[in-house]
Design a protein around this motif. Sequence first.
Motif, PDB file in Angstrom:
ATOM      1  N   GLN A  52      41.721  39.609 -80.199  1.00  0.00           N
ATOM      2  CA  GLN A  52      41.667  38.738 -81.370  1.00  0.00           C
ATOM      3  C   GLN A  52      40.939  37.449 -80.999  1.00  0.00           C
ATOM      4  OE1 GLN A  52      45.274  36.875 -83.191  1.00  0.00           O
ATOM      5  NE2 GLN A  52      44.706  38.202 -84.899  1.00  0.00           N
ATOM      6  N   PHE A  53      39.889  37.156 -81.756  1.00  0.00           N
ATOM      7  CA  PHE A  53      39.146  35.917 -81.574  1.00  0.00           C
ATOM      8  C   PHE A  53      39.746  34.881 -82.524  1.00  0.00           C
ATOM      9  CE2 PHE A  53      36.231  39.355 -80.509  1.00  0.00           C
ATOM     10  CZ  PHE A  53      35.747  38.933 -79.277  1.00  0.00           C
ATOM     11  N   TRP A  54      40.226  33.785 -81.966  1.00  0.00           N
ATOM     12  CA  TRP A  54      40.772  32.699 -82.780  1.00  0.00           C
ATOM     13  C   TRP A  54      39.653  31.708 -83.022  1.00  0.00           C
ATOM     14  CZ3 TRP A  54      46.447  31.085 -82.530  1.00  0.00           C
ATOM     15  CH2 TRP A  54      47.261  32.215 -82.423  1.00  0.00           C
ATOM     16  N   LEU A  55      39.364  31.471 -84.298  1.00  0.00           N
ATOM     17  CA  LEU A  55      38.260  30.609 -84.682  1.00  0.00           C
ATOM     18  C   LEU A  55      38.794  29.319 -85.304  1.00  0.00           C
ATOM     19  CD1 LEU A  55      36.178  33.398 -86.426  1.00  0.00           C
ATOM     20  CD2 LEU A  55      36.181  32.775 -84.013  1.00  0.00           C
ATOM     21  N   GLU A  56      37.907  28.339 -85.419  1.00  0.00           N
ATOM     22  CA  GLU A  56      38.315  27.096 -86.063  1.00  0.00           C
ATOM     23  C   GLU A  56      38.762  27.374 -87.492  1.00  0.00           C
ATOM     24  OE1 GLU A  56      34.969  24.446 -86.155  1.00  0.00           O
ATOM     25  OE2 GLU A  56      33.696  25.922 -87.118  1.00  0.00           O
ATOM     26  N   GLN A  57      39.481  26.436 -88.065  1.00  0.00           N
ATOM     27  CA  GLN A  57      40.009  26.531 -89.433  1.00  0.00           C
ATOM     28  C   GLN A  57      40.976  27.706 -89.602  1.00  0.00           C
ATOM     29  OE1 GLN A  57      36.332  26.754 -91.553  1.00  0.00           O
ATOM     30  NE2 GLN A  57      35.943  24.565 -91.393  1.00  0.00           N
ATOM     31  N   LEU A  76      39.143  40.651 -90.492  1.00  0.00           N
ATOM     32  CA  LEU A  76      38.648  39.280 -90.530  1.00  0.00           C
ATOM     33  C   LEU A  76      39.465  38.477 -91.526  1.00  0.00           C
ATOM     34  CD1 LEU A  76      36.476  37.204 -89.718  1.00  0.00           C
ATOM     35  CD2 LEU A  76      35.059  38.129 -91.559  1.00  0.00           C
ATOM     36  N   SER A  77      39.908  37.316 -91.085  1.00  0.00           N
ATOM     37  CA  SER A  77      40.647  36.398 -91.945  1.00  0.00           C
ATOM     38  C   SER A  77      39.971  35.035 -91.841  1.00  0.00           C
ATOM     39  CB  SER A  77      42.102  36.312 -91.477  1.00  0.00           C
ATOM     40  OG  SER A  77      42.777  35.286 -92.177  1.00  0.00           O
ATOM     41  N   LEU A  78      39.415  34.560 -92.948  1.00  0.00           N
ATOM     42  CA  LEU A  78      38.732  33.269 -92.965  1.00  0.00           C
ATOM     43  C   LEU A  78      39.478  32.299 -93.871  1.00  0.00           C
ATOM     44  CD1 LEU A  78      34.981  34.324 -93.347  1.00  0.00           C
ATOM     45  CD2 LEU A  78      36.145  33.578 -91.280  1.00  0.00           C
ATOM     46  N   MET A  79      39.512  31.066 -93.457  1.00  0.00           N
ATOM     47  CA  MET A  79      40.114  29.999 -94.262  1.00  0.00           C
ATOM     48  C   MET A  79      39.017  29.009 -94.641  1.00  0.00           C
ATOM     49  SD  MET A  79      43.437  30.621 -94.350  1.00  0.00           S
ATOM     50  CE  MET A  79      44.314  29.120 -94.585  1.00  0.00           C
ATOM     51  N   SER A  80      39.132  28.463 -95.825  1.00  0.00           N
ATOM     52  CA  SER A  80      38.186  27.474 -96.311  1.00  0.00           C
ATOM     53  C   SER A  80      38.409  26.140 -95.602  1.00  0.00           C
ATOM     54  CB  SER A  80      38.380  27.299 -97.822  1.00  0.00           C
ATOM     55  OG  SER A  80      37.503  26.346 -98.334  1.00  0.00           O
ATOM     56  N   GLU A  81      37.346  25.343 -95.534  1.00  0.00           N
ATOM     57  CA  GLU A  81      37.452  24.018 -94.919  1.00  0.00           C
ATOM     58  C   GLU A  81      38.389  23.113 -95.712  1.00  0.00           C
ATOM     59  OE1 GLU A  81      33.679  22.149 -94.083  1.00  0.00           O
ATOM     60  OE2 GLU A  81      32.769  24.126 -93.851  1.00  0.00           O
ATOM     61  N   ASN A  82      38.338  23.226 -97.026  1.00  0.00           N
ATOM     62  CA  ASN A  82      39.136  22.377 -97.902  1.00  0.00           C
ATOM     63  C   ASN A  82      40.024  23.231 -98.794  1.00  0.00           C
ATOM     64  OD1 ASN A  82      37.681  19.951 -97.103  1.00  0.00           O
ATOM     65  ND2 ASN A  82      35.971  20.837 -98.234  1.00  0.00           N
ATOM     66  N   LYS A  83      41.098  22.631 -99.254  1.00  0.00           N
ATOM     67  CA  LYS A  83      41.970  23.338-100.186  1.00  0.00           C
ATOM     68  C   LYS A  83      41.195  23.553-101.485  1.00  0.00           C
ATOM     69  CE  LYS A  83      46.494  23.156-102.305  1.00  0.00           C
ATOM     70  NZ  LYS A  83      47.741  22.412-102.429  1.00  0.00           N
ATOM     71  N   PRO A  84      41.093  24.800-101.944  1.00  0.00           N
ATOM     72  CA  PRO A  84      40.313  25.053-103.154  1.00  0.00           C
ATOM     73  C   PRO A  84      40.985  24.470-104.405  1.00  0.00           C
ATOM     74  CG  PRO A  84      41.242  27.102-102.311  1.00  0.00           C
ATOM     75  CD  PRO A  84      41.614  26.019-101.357  1.00  0.00           C
ATOM     76  N   THR A  85      40.164  24.103-105.334  1.00  0.00           N
ATOM     77  CA  THR A  85      40.642  23.646-106.636  1.00  0.00           C
ATOM     78  C   THR A  85      40.170  24.647-107.673  1.00  0.00           C
ATOM     79  OG1 THR A  85      38.650  22.372-107.095  1.00  0.00           O
ATOM     80  CG2 THR A  85      40.438  21.225-105.923  1.00  0.00           C
ATOM     81  N   ARG A  86      40.652  24.525-108.868  1.00  0.00           N
ATOM     82  CA  ARG A  86      40.232  25.420-109.937  1.00  0.00           C
ATOM     83  C   ARG A  86      38.710  25.357-110.109  1.00  0.00           C
ATOM     84  NH1 ARG A  86      43.199  24.457-115.327  1.00  0.00           N
ATOM     85  NH2 ARG A  86      44.881  25.137-113.987  1.00  0.00           N
ATOM     86  N   GLU A  87      38.182  24.147-110.001  1.00  0.00           N
ATOM     87  CA  GLU A  87      36.746  23.962-110.186  1.00  0.00           C
ATOM     88  C   GLU A  87      35.918  24.516-109.026  1.00  0.00           C
ATOM     89  OE1 GLU A  87      39.001  21.355-110.387  1.00  0.00           O
ATOM     90  OE2 GLU A  87      39.144  21.441-112.566  1.00  0.00           O
ATOM     91  N   SER A  88      36.466  24.479-107.822  1.00  0.00           N
ATOM     92  CA  SER A  88      35.694  24.881-106.640  1.00  0.00           C
ATOM     93  C   SER A  88      35.924  26.335-106.215  1.00  0.00           C
ATOM     94  CB  SER A  88      36.029  23.966-105.463  1.00  0.00           C
ATOM     95  OG  SER A  88      37.327  24.242-104.967  1.00  0.00           O
ATOM     96  N   LEU A  89      36.865  27.008-106.851  1.00  0.00           N
ATOM     97  CA  LEU A  89      37.281  28.332-106.383  1.00  0.00           C
ATOM     98  C   LEU A  89      36.125  29.328-106.293  1.00  0.00           C
ATOM     99  CD1 LEU A  89      39.617  29.996-105.382  1.00  0.00           C
ATOM    100  CD2 LEU A  89      40.094  30.657-107.737  1.00  0.00           C
ATOM    101  N   ALA A  90      35.318  29.445-107.316  1.00  0.00           N
ATOM    102  CA  ALA A  90      34.216  30.418-107.297  1.00  0.00           C
ATOM    103  C   ALA A  90      33.228  30.105-106.180  1.00  0.00           C
ATOM    104  CB  ALA A  90      33.502  30.438-108.648  1.00  0.00           C
ATOM    105  N   ALA A  91      32.878  28.831-106.015  1.00  0.00           N
ATOM    106  CA  ALA A  91      31.941  28.439-104.957  1.00  0.00           C
ATOM    107  C   ALA A  91      32.561  28.655-103.577  1.00  0.00           C
ATOM    108  CB  ALA A  91      31.530  26.978-105.133  1.00  0.00           C
ATOM    109  N   ASP A  92      33.856  28.344-103.439  1.00  0.00           N
ATOM    110  CA  ASP A  92      34.541  28.544-102.160  1.00  0.00           C
ATOM    111  C   ASP A  92      34.568  30.023-101.782  1.00  0.00           C
ATOM    112  OD1 ASP A  92      35.034  25.821-101.970  1.00  0.00           O
ATOM    113  OD2 ASP A  92      37.098  25.968-102.696  1.00  0.00           O
TER     114      ASP A  92
END
Length: 114
Positions: A52-57, A76-92
């Motif tokens: 298992q490779f542990w990556l940032e975020q 693969l499990s990726l986390m976003s840099e910022n907490k998503p908002t309703r407005e940013s969800l699609a872009a995130d």
Amino acid sequence: LQKLENPREFFEKMGVQRKLVDVLDLRAGAGEPSTTECRTLKENLGHADVIQFWLEQHSRLTLRPSGTEPKVKVYLSLMSENKPTRESLAADKAKLKAQAEELLNSFLKALGVA
């Protein structure tokens, strides 16, 4: 997983954007992880044919052989840099999808499969 004698070196050759934090290699005879969290997990989980490779975020790339077929499974499990908002969800979601595809393609190229 036999091609991955040195998982840390292998990951660095992949040249992906996400920084490698640690490698949790549960194979017998593998080196010790650098972080306390990974060392504790390795102690508690014991030996297995898993890397298992542990990556940032808080992101992870996990490799293990299939128990029923001659292939390697990749999770693969990726986390976003910022907490998503309703407005940013699609872009995130689009950004994470692109990062996932980049990571997978880099992994396959490093293995000589793609």
